[in-house]
Design an enzyme around this catalytic site. Sequence first.
Site, PDB file in Angstrom:
ATOM      1  N   GLU A 232       0.883  -1.283   0.232  1.00  0.00           N
ATOM      2  CA  GLU A 232      -0.095  -0.009   0.385  1.00  0.00           C
ATOM      3  C   GLU A 232       0.734   1.453  -0.088  1.00  0.00           C
ATOM      4  O   GLU A 232       0.610   2.291  -0.603  1.00  0.00           O
ATOM      5  CB  GLU A 232      -1.036   0.038   1.086  1.00  0.00           C
TER       6      GLU A 232
ATOM      7  N   LEU B  88      13.548 -40.254   6.145  1.00  0.00           N
ATOM      8  CA  LEU B  88      13.014 -39.046   6.651  1.00  0.00           C
ATOM      9  C   LEU B  88      11.666 -38.655   6.004  1.00  0.00           C
ATOM     10  O   LEU B  88      10.760 -38.125   6.643  1.00  0.00           O
ATOM     11  CB  LEU B  88      13.783 -37.655   6.677  1.00  0.00           C
TER      12      LEU B  88
ATOM     13  N   TRP C 297      21.790 -37.693 -12.222  1.00  0.00           N
ATOM     14  CA  TRP C 297      20.725 -37.356 -11.849  1.00  0.00           C
ATOM     15  C   TRP C 297      19.378 -38.141 -12.138  1.00  0.00           C
ATOM     16  O   TRP C 297      19.610 -38.403 -13.556  1.00  0.00           O
ATOM     17  CB  TRP C 297      20.802 -35.411 -12.388  1.00  0.00           C
TER      18      TRP C 297
ATOM     19  N   THR D 220      14.448 -43.819  -6.530  1.00  0.00           N
ATOM     20  CA  THR D 220      15.163 -42.673  -6.394  1.00  0.00           C
ATOM     21  C   THR D 220      16.427 -42.878  -6.525  1.00  0.00           C
ATOM     22  O   THR D 220      17.262 -42.038  -6.547  1.00  0.00           O
ATOM     23  CB  THR D 220      14.848 -42.192  -5.176  1.00  0.00           C
ATOM     24  N   ALA D 221      17.162 -44.347  -6.564  1.00  0.00           N
ATOM     25  CA  ALA D 221      18.577 -44.287  -6.623  1.00  0.00           C
ATOM     26  C   ALA D 221      18.723 -45.786  -6.977  1.00  0.00           C
ATOM     27  O   ALA D 221      17.835 -46.595  -6.687  1.00  0.00           O
ATOM     28  CB  ALA D 221      19.335 -43.908  -5.337  1.00  0.00           C
TER      29      ALA D 221
END
Length: 368
Positions: A52, A301, A170, A161-162
């Site tokens: 504002e 995790l 990647w 994932t791996a």
Amino acid sequence: MNHETFMAEALREAERGLYTAQPNPRVGCVLVKAGQIIARGFHLQTGHGHAEANALKFAGTEARDATAYVTLEPCSFVGRTPACADSLIKAGIKTVVYAMTDPHPGNCGKGLEKLVAAGIDVVGPVLEASARALNPGHIKRFTTGMPYVRLKLAMSLDGKTALANGSSQWITGSAARQDVQRLRARSSAIVTGVETVIADDPALTVRAADLNVEFAELSASVVRPLIVMDSNLRIPLTAKVLTQPQTQIACGQDRVAEAPAHLSVLGLARGADGRLDIRDLLLNLGAQDCNEVLFECGATLAGGLVQSGLLDEIVMYIAPRMMGHDARSLLNLPTIATMDDLVELDIADVRRVGQDLRLTMKVEAKKP
């Protein structure tokens, strides 16, 4: 007057502070007179002018009798900057159209009350859902004490994932990795686990060159706590994350005294299973004024976060690759015995990012 059209313009202004305004909310404002926008403003960074104030400064005396469209209720209190409600009154604004009220306990309707008491017409909420989507962390922190929590995941088409030997860089392409940079940039803190640090030694920084957004350099300079969940202080002292002064090592309260003196340590309670209490972590981050927290971590995790019931959103990148049955899986979750116990997700967005897919999913609360 088409309130939705002008509020949409104010929301676009607010988005300009998406990567820089934290820990403050992203707020935009446009001033309208005779059906035309005469000034625009947004909040760029904490300690600087609010939306504002910036719009009023641009408009000058032309602001008198104008209509102000604001994406968040104007603040009623003086902080690092003057109260915006007072500034709107002083400028002679005739009408204020707001998108949503402010959950901040120091405001929370007081700004609107001050405007009404001064004789200003107040209209709203207008496009409230869009305004709330822009500031999920601000809303959650001031209603629960905890930040909005995202989990970033990346996997192959077969959910891996791996490789079995741990190789993972990647899975996704460069466009997806740049997209993750923007996820980091909009976050107030980044959380990872010690297993990820040991396996990949990531820096987890925000790199201006990879952002490709307005105010990239400023965004990269924002100090964001980087938390490594390391219950038993196993982090290698040569880890890249330890070169960053904002890194905090979250360990069990029983291990704090054993930490090397040069480390910044955050002692957390442990759950019944001996793992660090994620709720305790999030309350700590809320107390550090963190609005949105991004978890970039491994399967253990990530699985614990999903189990905790404290997760709000998953952003998943899916690469068009297959890694085989013996590759490592996405999440470590316990056996689910019945269909009633499944983790329910609501797909909010699907889009292609380079050669990969990005799914944004809201985590649905369990029905009682």
